[in-house]
Motif scaffolding. Sequence first.
Motif, short mmCIF file in Angstrom:
data_model
loop_
_atom_site.label_atom_id
_atom_site.label_comp_id
_atom_site.label_asym_id
_atom_site.label_seq_id
_atom_site.Cartn_x
_atom_site.Cartn_y
_atom_site.Cartn_z
N SER A 24 10.80 53.28 -36.48
CA SER A 24 10.61 54.72 -36.61
C SER A 24 11.43 55.28 -37.76
O SER A 24 12.44 54.70 -38.15
CB SER A 24 11.04 55.40 -35.31
OG SER A 24 11.03 56.80 -35.43
N ASN A 25 11.00 56.42 -38.26
CA ASN A 25 11.78 57.18 -39.24
C ASN A 25 12.58 58.29 -38.56
O ASN A 25 13.37 58.97 -39.21
CB ASN A 25 10.86 57.81 -40.29
CG ASN A 25 10.21 56.77 -41.17
OD1 ASN A 25 10.82 55.76 -41.50
ND2 ASN A 25 8.97 57.01 -41.55
N TYR A 26 12.35 58.51 -37.27
CA TYR A 26 13.05 59.57 -36.56
C TYR A 26 14.56 59.33 -36.58
O TYR A 26 15.02 58.20 -36.48
CB TYR A 26 12.65 59.61 -35.08
CG TYR A 26 11.23 60.02 -34.78
CD1 TYR A 26 10.63 61.11 -35.41
CD2 TYR A 26 10.50 59.35 -33.82
CE1 TYR A 26 9.35 61.49 -35.10
CE2 TYR A 26 9.21 59.73 -33.49
CZ TYR A 26 8.64 60.80 -34.14
OH TYR A 26 7.36 61.18 -33.83
N PRO A 27 15.33 60.41 -36.62
CA PRO A 27 16.78 60.28 -36.42
C PRO A 27 17.06 60.10 -34.92
O PRO A 27 16.20 60.42 -34.08
CB PRO A 27 17.33 61.62 -36.92
CG PRO A 27 16.21 62.59 -36.66
CD PRO A 27 14.94 61.80 -36.89
N VAL A 134 5.57 68.68 -39.76
CA VAL A 134 5.31 68.28 -38.38
C VAL A 134 6.18 69.11 -37.46
O VAL A 134 7.38 69.26 -37.70
CB VAL A 134 5.58 66.78 -38.16
CG1 VAL A 134 5.18 66.36 -36.76
CG2 VAL A 134 4.83 65.93 -39.18
N SER A 135 5.56 69.64 -36.41
CA SER A 135 6.32 70.35 -35.39
C SER A 135 6.29 69.54 -34.10
O SER A 135 5.32 68.83 -33.82
CB SER A 135 5.76 71.76 -35.16
OG SER A 135 4.42 71.70 -34.73
N TYR A 136 7.37 69.63 -33.36
CA TYR A 136 7.57 68.88 -32.12
C TYR A 136 7.89 69.88 -31.01
O TYR A 136 9.04 70.27 -30.84
CB TYR A 136 8.71 67.88 -32.29
CG TYR A 136 8.48 66.89 -33.41
CD1 TYR A 136 7.84 65.68 -33.17
CD2 TYR A 136 8.87 67.17 -34.72
CE1 TYR A 136 7.62 64.77 -34.20
CE2 TYR A 136 8.65 66.27 -35.75
CZ TYR A 136 8.02 65.08 -35.47
OH TYR A 136 7.80 64.18 -36.50
N PRO A 137 6.89 70.33 -30.24
CA PRO A 137 7.11 71.41 -29.28
C PRO A 137 8.10 71.09 -28.17
O PRO A 137 8.70 72.01 -27.62
CB PRO A 137 5.72 71.71 -28.73
CG PRO A 137 4.84 70.61 -29.15
CD PRO A 137 5.49 69.92 -30.30
N ASP A 140 13.99 69.26 -30.24
CA ASP A 140 14.68 70.02 -31.29
C ASP A 140 14.58 69.25 -32.60
O ASP A 140 15.54 68.63 -33.06
CB ASP A 140 16.14 70.26 -30.91
CG ASP A 140 16.88 71.09 -31.95
OD1 ASP A 140 16.21 71.79 -32.74
OD2 ASP A 140 18.12 71.00 -31.99
N LEU A 141 13.39 69.26 -33.17
CA LEU A 141 13.11 68.47 -34.36
C LEU A 141 11.96 69.11 -35.12
O LEU A 141 11.03 69.66 -34.53
CB LEU A 141 12.71 67.04 -33.94
CG LEU A 141 12.51 66.01 -35.04
CD1 LEU A 141 13.84 65.67 -35.71
CD2 LEU A 141 11.89 64.74 -34.45
N GLN A 142 12.03 69.03 -36.42
CA GLN A 142 10.92 69.37 -37.30
C GLN A 142 11.01 68.47 -38.51
O GLN A 142 12.08 67.94 -38.82
CB GLN A 142 10.92 70.85 -37.68
CG GLN A 142 12.15 71.32 -38.41
CD GLN A 142 12.16 72.84 -38.59
OE1 GLN A 142 11.37 73.57 -38.00
NE2 GLN A 142 13.06 73.31 -39.44
N PHE A 153 13.93 65.25 -41.86
CA PHE A 153 14.04 65.77 -40.50
C PHE A 153 15.20 66.74 -40.38
O PHE A 153 16.28 66.50 -40.92
CB PHE A 153 14.26 64.62 -39.52
CG PHE A 153 13.08 63.70 -39.41
CD1 PHE A 153 12.01 64.02 -38.58
CD2 PHE A 153 13.02 62.52 -40.13
CE1 PHE A 153 10.92 63.17 -38.47
CE2 PHE A 153 11.94 61.67 -40.03
CZ PHE A 153 10.88 62.00 -39.20
N THR A 154 14.95 67.85 -39.67
CA THR A 154 15.99 68.82 -39.37
C THR A 154 15.84 69.28 -37.92
O THR A 154 14.78 69.08 -37.30
CB THR A 154 15.92 70.06 -40.29
OG1 THR A 154 14.70 70.75 -40.03
CG2 THR A 154 16.02 69.68 -41.76
N HIS A 155 16.90 69.93 -37.42
CA HIS A 155 16.78 70.64 -36.16
C HIS A 155 15.85 71.83 -36.41
O HIS A 155 15.60 72.21 -37.56
CB HIS A 155 18.16 71.17 -35.72
CG HIS A 155 19.13 70.09 -35.36
ND1 HIS A 155 19.29 69.63 -34.08
CD2 HIS A 155 20.01 69.39 -36.13
CE1 HIS A 155 20.23 68.70 -34.06
NE2 HIS A 155 20.67 68.53 -35.29
#
Length: 161
Positions: A24-27, A134-137, A140-142, A153-155
């Motif tokens: 993944s690329n997610y933090p 990309v939004s993540y409903p 706490d990520l966008q 990626f940010t909060h």
Amino acid sequence: MNEAGDPAPRALKAGEAEKRSKPSNYPEPFFSRMAKREKRPLGTPFGLTSFGVNLTRLEPGGESALLHRHSRQDEFIYILEGAPTLITEDEEITLSSGMCAGFPAGGVAHHLVNRSDADVLYLEVGDRSSGDAVSYPQDDLQAVLGPDGQWQFTHKDGRPY
């Protein structure tokens, strides 16, 4: 030529394509949630740049991504094996081999979860629209696709991870 500068192959066996180097690329704390997901990029070896294709395997308990929606990218999935659960903001649907689903840009947030006891194998196809976000409903990520083609990626309040 592919990304590595090697001559592009004319054909390959999808299951033998090289695995993505990291799951993944997610933090964190989101990265570890993708530990039961394996992606094999199928377009990259051929030098495709307008859209991406992945052969993705989800082990039992795995998820395809966080619940998300793209601002500019359309996505399409086709189930090859297994019975994943498609989760959207308003429903859950059990999919099976031969089923497909599509997600227009800006549409409903979605992801797949493997609640079964067997692996799930599917194809995912998406375009590579510049300026995509990309939004993540549920998290706490966008994310915004940077000019270098990398996700930033940010909060939700804009603080970096």
